[in-house]
Design a protein around this motif. Structure first.
Motif, short mmCIF file in Angstrom:
data_model
loop_
_atom_site.label_atom_id
_atom_site.label_comp_id
_atom_site.label_asym_id
_atom_site.label_seq_id
_atom_site.Cartn_x
_atom_site.Cartn_y
_atom_site.Cartn_z
N GLY A 1 2.96 2.69 2.03
CA GLY A 1 4.26 2.72 2.18
C GLY A 1 4.58 3.60 3.10
O GLY A 1 5.85 4.14 3.10
N PRO B 1 -0.01 -3.31 13.97
CA PRO B 1 -0.45 -1.91 14.48
C PRO B 1 -1.23 -2.36 15.87
O PRO B 1 -2.07 -1.76 16.17
CB PRO B 1 -1.29 -1.22 13.61
CG PRO B 1 -1.72 -2.43 12.84
CD PRO B 1 -0.75 -3.46 12.74
N MET C 1 0.74 5.17 14.14
CA MET C 1 1.99 4.98 13.21
C MET C 1 2.97 6.12 13.60
O MET C 1 3.96 5.77 13.71
CB MET C 1 1.32 5.54 11.74
CG MET C 1 0.83 4.34 10.99
SD MET C 1 -0.06 4.95 9.57
CE MET C 1 0.07 3.43 8.47
N GLY D 1 0.93 -1.19 0.07
CA GLY D 1 0.06 0.19 -0.08
C GLY D 1 0.73 1.31 0.13
O GLY D 1 1.94 1.49 -0.76
N GLU E 1 4.81 2.85 15.19
CA GLU E 1 5.50 2.39 13.98
C GLU E 1 6.56 2.77 13.32
O GLU E 1 7.74 2.01 12.98
CB GLU E 1 4.25 2.11 12.99
CG GLU E 1 3.18 1.20 13.63
CD GLU E 1 2.14 0.77 12.43
OE1 GLU E 1 2.37 0.51 11.22
OE2 GLU E 1 0.85 1.20 12.58
C1 GRF Z 1 0.68 -0.35 8.94
O1 GRF Z 1 -0.41 -0.15 9.84
C2 GRF Z 1 1.27 -1.53 9.37
O2 GRF Z 1 1.33 -1.64 10.91
C3 GRF Z 1 0.11 -2.53 8.97
O3 GRF Z 1 -0.20 -1.95 7.80
C4 GRF Z 1 0.15 -0.56 7.86
C5 GRF Z 1 0.73 -0.27 6.56
O4 GRF Z 1 0.74 1.15 6.24
N1 GRF Z 1 0.83 -3.88 8.79
P1 GRF Z 1 1.91 1.55 5.19
O5 GRF Z 1 1.68 1.01 3.89
O6 GRF Z 1 3.36 1.34 5.77
O7 GRF Z 1 1.49 2.97 5.11
#
Ligand code: GRF
Length: 215
Positions: free
Chosen positions: A12, A111, A177, A10, A181
């Motif tokens: 990223g 998450p 995030m 997605g 994250e």
């Molecule tokens: C994040 O919330 C991650 O924890 C989950 O998918 C989402 C990805 O977001 N596994 P992104 O593509 O990094 O913006």
């Protein structure tokens, strides 16, 4: 140098956090070998290209079975000299050819605070919806090694995030995030690249003095 292959599906933003950490000199032993997406339109592919990283599209539908897809993915990563595989919002469940070749060398970001709100069906906004539905006051994110279960591998790092009374799944997702994250994933990759993660049974051991972020 640890050559890292990042798998995405997605937007990223976690990939971007890795790219930014590298650019800021926070992961001196890491080099990005490639970024692979199973979705053609994943914006993460643009992020990779903008950072000068090889961006590859490998759709599952091109293969007659999950196993064949996993073999092709494994061969692709090996051909780029990948040592560590990072799942950064990658929505395909990995199978034997990947799991065996990269045993204890695949990490994922989830998450929530595993073992809460994880396992089959818990991905994306669903995780945050369930946390709000249950009324927990604290959630967060987890970086872990991938084994053959869903979110069951050894936990590397976790960070807590407080839930606000007026949170929506979207506002909570963004705060998890920002606060967890995007900090945890680069730190876990750095620790791995410096040989600072030991695995004992199904647990990891990381010395507190090796950490460069606040948890
Ligand atoms: C994040 O919330 C991650 O924890 C989950 O998918 C989402 C990805 O977001 N596994 P992104 O593509 O990094 O913006």
């Amino acid at each position: 140098m640890t050559r890292v292959g990042v798998l995405i599906s997605g937007g990223g933003t976690n990939l971007q956090a890795l790219i930014d950490a590298k650019a800021a000199g926070k992961m001196p032993n890491v080099e990005f070998a490639c970024v692979v997406s199973n979705r053609k339109k994943a914006y993460g592919l643009e992020r990779a290209k903008n950072a000068g990283i090889e961006a590859l599209y490998l759709p599952t539908v091109r293969f007659e079975s999950g196993e064949a897809y996993n073999e092709a993915l494994r061969d692709l990563l090996l051909s780029r000299g990948v040592e560590l595989v990072v799942l950064a919002g990658y929505l395909v469940v990995l199978q034997k050819p990947m799991l065996e070749t990269f045993r204890n060398r695949i990490i994922n970001i989830h998450p929530s605070l595993i073992p809460s709100f994880c396992g089959d069906g818990f991905y994306g906004l669903k995780v945050h919806e369930e946390a709000l539905k249950r009324g927990v006051k604290v959630t967060g994110a987890t970086v872990h090694f991938v084994d053959d279960g869903t979110d069951t591998g050894p936990i590397i790092l976790q960070k807590a995030v407080y839930i606000h009374p007026d949170d929506t799944p979207e506002s909570l997702q963004l705060r998890v995030m920002q606060q967890a994250e995007w900090k945890l994933l680069p730190e876990a990759v750095r620790l791995y690249s410096e040989g600072k993660i030991e695995i004992c049974d199904n647990r990891t051991v990381i010395r507190p003095e090796d950490l460069e972020i606040e948890l």
